[in-house]
Write an enzyme that holds these catalytic residues in place. Structure first.
Site, PDB file in Angstrom:
ATOM      1  N   ASN A 175       2.429   1.552   4.234  1.00 31.92           N
ATOM      2  CA  ASN A 175       2.668   0.284   4.910  1.00 31.92           C
ATOM      3  C   ASN A 175       2.381   0.361   6.410  1.00 31.92           C
ATOM      4  O   ASN A 175       3.096  -0.202   7.225  1.00 31.92           O
ATOM      5  CB  ASN A 175       4.102  -0.203   4.640  1.00 31.92           C
ATOM      6  CG  ASN A 175       4.365  -1.630   5.087  1.00 31.92           C
ATOM      7  OD1 ASN A 175       5.454  -1.936   5.553  1.00 31.92           O
ATOM      8  ND2 ASN A 175       3.401  -2.511   4.956  1.00 31.92           N
TER       9      ASN A 175
ATOM     10  N   CYS B 135      -1.391   0.659   7.297  1.00 34.55           N
ATOM     11  CA  CYS B 135      -2.819   0.322   7.449  1.00 34.55           C
ATOM     12  C   CYS B 135      -3.179  -0.951   6.678  1.00 34.55           C
ATOM     13  O   CYS B 135      -3.324  -2.024   7.254  1.00 34.55           O
ATOM     14  CB  CYS B 135      -3.717   1.460   6.973  1.00 34.55           C
ATOM     15  SG  CYS B 135      -3.568   2.998   7.894  1.00 34.55           S
ATOM     16  N   ARG B 136      -3.310  -0.806   5.371  1.00 30.15           N
ATOM     17  CA  ARG B 136      -3.851  -1.899   4.551  1.00 30.15           C
ATOM     18  C   ARG B 136      -2.894  -3.065   4.387  1.00 30.15           C
ATOM     19  O   ARG B 136      -3.269  -4.219   4.632  1.00 30.15           O
ATOM     20  CB  ARG B 136      -4.266  -1.357   3.183  1.00 30.15           C
ATOM     21  CG  ARG B 136      -5.384  -0.335   3.271  1.00 30.15           C
ATOM     22  CD  ARG B 136      -5.621   0.362   1.966  1.00 30.15           C
ATOM     23  NE  ARG B 136      -4.514   1.276   1.671  1.00 30.15           N
ATOM     24  CZ  ARG B 136      -4.372   1.929   0.531  1.00 30.15           C
ATOM     25  NH1 ARG B 136      -5.265   1.752  -0.431  1.00 30.15           N
ATOM     26  NH2 ARG B 136      -3.357   2.754   0.350  1.00 30.15           N
ATOM     27  N   SER B 137      -1.667  -2.807   3.943  1.00 33.49           N
ATOM     28  CA  SER B 137      -0.764  -3.937   3.677  1.00 33.49           C
ATOM     29  C   SER B 137      -0.345  -4.669   4.948  1.00 33.49           C
ATOM     30  O   SER B 137      -0.256  -5.901   4.928  1.00 33.49           O
ATOM     31  CB  SER B 137       0.431  -3.515   2.822  1.00 33.49           C
ATOM     32  OG  SER B 137       1.159  -2.462   3.386  1.00 33.49           O
TER      33      SER B 137
ATOM     34  N   CYS C 116       0.866  -1.176   0.000  1.00 27.77           N
ATOM     35  CA  CYS C 116       0.000   0.000   0.000  1.00 27.77           C
ATOM     36  C   CYS C 116       0.907   1.233   0.000  1.00 27.77           C
ATOM     37  O   CYS C 116       2.101   1.116  -0.316  1.00 27.77           O
ATOM     38  CB  CYS C 116      -0.985  -0.009   1.171  1.00 27.77           C
ATOM     39  SG  CYS C 116      -0.274   0.173   2.813  1.00 27.77           S
TER      40      CYS C 116
ATOM     41  N   ASP D 182      -8.185   3.354   1.270  1.00 26.16           N
ATOM     42  CA  ASP D 182      -7.266   3.800   2.322  1.00 26.16           C
ATOM     43  C   ASP D 182      -8.076   4.363   3.486  1.00 26.16           C
ATOM     44  O   ASP D 182      -8.771   5.370   3.337  1.00 26.16           O
ATOM     45  CB  ASP D 182      -6.322   4.865   1.767  1.00 26.16           C
ATOM     46  CG  ASP D 182      -5.194   5.202   2.724  1.00 26.16           C
ATOM     47  OD1 ASP D 182      -5.273   4.839   3.922  1.00 26.16           O
ATOM     48  OD2 ASP D 182      -4.223   5.828   2.267  1.00 26.16           O
TER      49      ASP D 182
END
Length: 152
Positions: free
Chosen positions: A11, A13-15, A8, A124
């Site tokens: 690095n 939140c999402r990944s 993301c 995001d």
């Protein structure tokens, strides 16, 4: 053993959420994977995942132990078998940086998402509220389920 990199922007939140979920789900299903996460930006290098991501993930039993933000490195394109971007902006940045010989490794994470066809990207959640982090976790769980189905 397949080597996967989840990407993301920062690095945090999402990944890292996908990293934590995929690490646990692959272990539960005995699918041998090497999993790492990274960001296209270095703005959070070395930081732990966002506390809101951790709170949502830990609520469902996922561990974020050992996950720290790092930036995508040029060597990642050769090393990893599959590099999955959380959204089209990060996929475009990966494609811009990736040597032609490794472009085939770049994909969107949610192409493995079987249940919610209205989502092609993991949004995001950084500037939103807690509902955004809950949605991200839900999408990532579904994406991981589809990905592991493909890899089995």
């Amino acid at each position: 053993m397949k080597k996967l990199l989840l990407v993301c922007l920062g690095n945090i939140c999402r990944s890292p959420t996908a990293h934590a979920v995929l690490r646990q789900k692959s272990a539960e299903l005995a699918v041998a994977l090497e999993i790492e996460s990274a960001g296209t930006s270095a703005s959070h290098k070395g930081q732990a995942p966002d506390p809101r991501s951790v709170r949502e993930g830990e609520r469902l039993g996922y561990s974020f132990a050992g996950i720290r933000s790092r930036q995508v490195q040029d060597t990642d394109f050769a090393y990893y078998d599959l590099i999955l971007a959380m959204d089209t902006d990060n996929l475009a940045e990966l494609k811009r940086r990736c040597p032609p010989a490794f472009q085939h490794k770049l994909q969107l994470f949610l192409q493995y998402h079987p249940q919610y066809p209205q989502y092609s990207e993991v949004p995001d959640p950084y500037y939103g509220g807690s509902k955004g982090f809950a949605l991200v976790l839900q999408l990532i769980e579904q994406g991981c389920a589809g990905l592991l189905q493909q890899l089995k």
